[in-house]
Design a protein around this motif. Structure first.
Motif, mmCIF file in Angstrom:
data_model
loop_
_atom_site.group_PDB
_atom_site.id
_atom_site.type_symbol
_atom_site.label_atom_id
_atom_site.label_comp_id
_atom_site.label_asym_id
_atom_site.label_seq_id
_atom_site.Cartn_x
_atom_site.Cartn_y
_atom_site.Cartn_z
ATOM 1 N N ASN A 1 0.847 -1.194 0.000
ATOM 2 C CA ASN A 1 0.000 0.000 0.000
ATOM 3 C C ASN A 1 0.882 1.244 0.000
ATOM 4 N N TYR A 2 0.374 2.285 -0.645
ATOM 5 C CA TYR A 2 1.025 3.592 -0.592
ATOM 6 C C TYR A 2 -0.039 4.642 -0.320
ATOM 7 N N ASP A 3 0.218 5.499 0.682
ATOM 8 C CA ASP A 3 -0.701 6.571 1.023
ATOM 9 C C ASP A 3 0.045 7.893 1.031
ATOM 10 N N LEU A 4 -0.534 8.871 0.394
ATOM 11 C CA LEU A 4 -0.032 10.238 0.412
ATOM 12 C C LEU A 4 -1.069 11.096 1.124
ATOM 13 N N VAL A 5 -0.682 11.663 2.264
ATOM 14 C CA VAL A 5 -1.612 12.418 3.093
ATOM 15 C C VAL A 5 -1.182 13.883 3.118
ATOM 16 N N GLN A 6 -2.107 14.760 2.844
ATOM 17 C CA GLN A 6 -1.873 16.197 2.912
ATOM 18 C C GLN A 6 -2.785 16.799 3.973
ATOM 19 N N ASN A 7 -2.253 17.733 4.732
ATOM 20 C CA ASN A 7 -2.986 18.405 5.806
ATOM 21 C C ASN A 7 -3.441 17.421 6.887
ATOM 22 N N HIS A 8 -2.551 16.515 7.251
ATOM 23 C CA HIS A 8 -2.878 15.555 8.302
ATOM 24 C C HIS A 8 -3.172 16.288 9.614
ATOM 25 N N THR A 9 -4.280 15.977 10.245
ATOM 26 C CA THR A 9 -4.713 16.643 11.472
ATOM 27 C C THR A 9 -4.613 15.668 12.639
ATOM 28 N N TYR A 10 -4.033 16.123 13.739
ATOM 29 C CA TYR A 10 -3.778 15.227 14.863
ATOM 30 C C TYR A 10 -3.652 16.046 16.146
ATOM 31 N N PHE A 11 -3.644 15.341 17.293
ATOM 32 C CA PHE A 11 -3.361 15.969 18.572
ATOM 33 C C PHE A 11 -1.858 15.867 18.829
ATOM 34 N N ASN A 12 -1.208 16.991 19.093
ATOM 35 C CA ASN A 12 0.228 16.968 19.333
ATOM 36 C C ASN A 12 0.527 16.636 20.804
ATOM 37 N N SER A 13 1.789 16.671 21.177
ATOM 38 C CA SER A 13 2.192 16.270 22.524
ATOM 39 C C SER A 13 1.669 17.209 23.603
ATOM 40 N N ALA A 14 1.236 18.406 23.212
ATOM 41 C CA ALA A 14 0.651 19.348 24.168
ATOM 42 C C ALA A 14 -0.869 19.247 24.219
ATOM 43 N N SER A 15 -1.422 18.193 23.621
ATOM 44 C CA SER A 15 -2.876 17.941 23.595
ATOM 45 C C SER A 15 -3.636 19.003 22.818
ATOM 46 N N LYS A 16 -2.953 19.622 21.860
ATOM 47 C CA LYS A 16 -3.605 20.634 21.030
ATOM 48 C C LYS A 16 -3.794 20.104 19.621
ATOM 49 N N VAL A 17 -4.881 20.519 18.993
ATOM 50 C CA VAL A 17 -5.131 20.119 17.612
ATOM 51 C C VAL A 17 -4.099 20.790 16.718
ATOM 52 N N SER A 18 -3.421 19.993 15.913
ATOM 53 C CA SER A 18 -2.382 20.520 15.044
ATOM 54 C C SER A 18 -2.576 19.949 13.645
ATOM 55 N N GLN A 19 -2.030 20.638 12.664
ATOM 56 C CA GLN A 19 -2.154 20.191 11.276
ATOM 57 C C GLN A 19 -0.804 20.312 10.586
ATOM 58 N N TYR A 20 -0.382 19.220 9.964
ATOM 59 C CA TYR A 20 0.863 19.223 9.202
ATOM 60 C C TYR A 20 0.522 19.559 7.758
ATOM 61 N N GLU A 21 1.003 20.714 7.296
ATOM 62 C CA GLU A 21 0.594 21.212 5.988
ATOM 63 C C GLU A 21 1.324 20.543 4.828
ATOM 64 N N GLY A 22 2.437 19.879 5.111
ATOM 65 C CA GLY A 22 3.170 19.218 4.040
ATOM 66 C C GLY A 22 2.610 17.851 3.699
ATOM 67 N N ASN A 23 3.349 17.113 2.889
ATOM 68 C CA ASN A 23 2.950 15.761 2.484
ATOM 69 C C ASN A 23 3.557 14.726 3.424
ATOM 70 N N ILE A 24 2.792 13.701 3.721
ATOM 71 C CA ILE A 24 3.256 12.558 4.499
ATOM 72 C C ILE A 24 3.133 11.317 3.635
ATOM 73 N N ASN A 25 4.229 10.598 3.466
ATOM 74 C CA ASN A 25 4.244 9.374 2.667
ATOM 75 C C ASN A 25 4.279 8.161 3.587
ATOM 76 N N ILE A 26 3.364 7.242 3.352
ATOM 77 C CA ILE A 26 3.275 6.021 4.153
ATOM 78 C C ILE A 26 3.364 4.823 3.211
ATOM 79 N N TYR A 27 4.340 3.947 3.459
ATOM 80 C CA TYR A 27 4.523 2.750 2.649
ATOM 81 C C TYR A 27 4.278 1.524 3.521
ATOM 82 N N GLN A 28 3.546 0.569 2.991
ATOM 83 C CA GLN A 28 3.281 -0.677 3.702
ATOM 84 C C GLN A 28 3.382 -1.845 2.728
#
Length: 203
Positions: free
Chosen positions: A33-60
């Protein structure tokens, strides 16, 4: 503790591709599998909603294979994973779930008997931590979940529509270092013995 979020978030875009080869009569499967994720939204280590604006590549990539020798069965499941933004998405690099069991029938094939063990193993990684206040997992990079071979042994007997089963979970407790954590600060269950009976009625 009080949490307050005021975010302006962009839409998440995800592109997914999969390739798979299965040989049914050999009980063999391999794929990736290959996934390309843009604007991934998650809770960061400070428990705040954060968004990574770049690309994230996931290979499985994954492989499954089943073997049978006489009355012994072995089911192998192996997976390799890679993400180029560790700390934002945390996953183990290698994990496996396999099962080995002996199965036969007694009393003119009226009773099915199976005894075996299941094994789960994942390489060490910085797993997401859990915040019980917001009931969410959040990313972190400080605490590592170490590798631990989690094994369950079991026995199952089936007669007509009645099942009897017994299971010993976490068989290896104490024989290897105590590293079996589901998340930082949350250990998995200790060794336990469970048994029960299941009776299926006719509808």
């Amino acid at each position: 503790t009080t949490y307050s979020w005021a975010n302006s978030l962009s839409l998440i875009h995800r592109t997914h591709a999969n390739v798979e080869l299965e040989i049914t009569h050999l009980k063999f499967k391999i794929g990736g599998n290959y996934d390309l994720v843009q604007n991934h939204t998650y809770f960061n280590s400070a428990s705040k909603v954060s968004q990574y604006e770049g690309n994230i590549n996931i290979y499985q990539s994954y492989l499954t294979q089943s073997f049978k020798v006489w009355k012994f069965h072995l089911n192998l499941n192996l997976r390799y994973q890679y993400v180029d933004q560790i700390g934002i998405i945390n996953i183990p690099e290698i994990l496996t779930y396999s099962s080995l069991y002996f199965e036969t029938k007694f009393f003119k094939k009226e009773m099915l008997f199976r005894i075996g063990a299941d094994l789960y193993f994942a390489t060490k990684y910085t797993a997401d931590s859990y915040n019980p206040i917001i009931r969410q997992f959040q990313s972190q990079t400080n605490t590592t979940i170490n590798s631990y071979p989690w094994m369950d042994a079991y026995l199952m007997v089936k007669v007509d529509r009645t099942y009897f089963f017994a299971r010993m979970s976490n068989v290896l407790e104490g024989s290897v270092p105590y590293n079996y954590l589901a998340a930082p600060g949350y250990p998995m269950a200790d060794r336990a013995f469970k048994f029960g009976i299941k009776w299926e009625f006719i509808n």
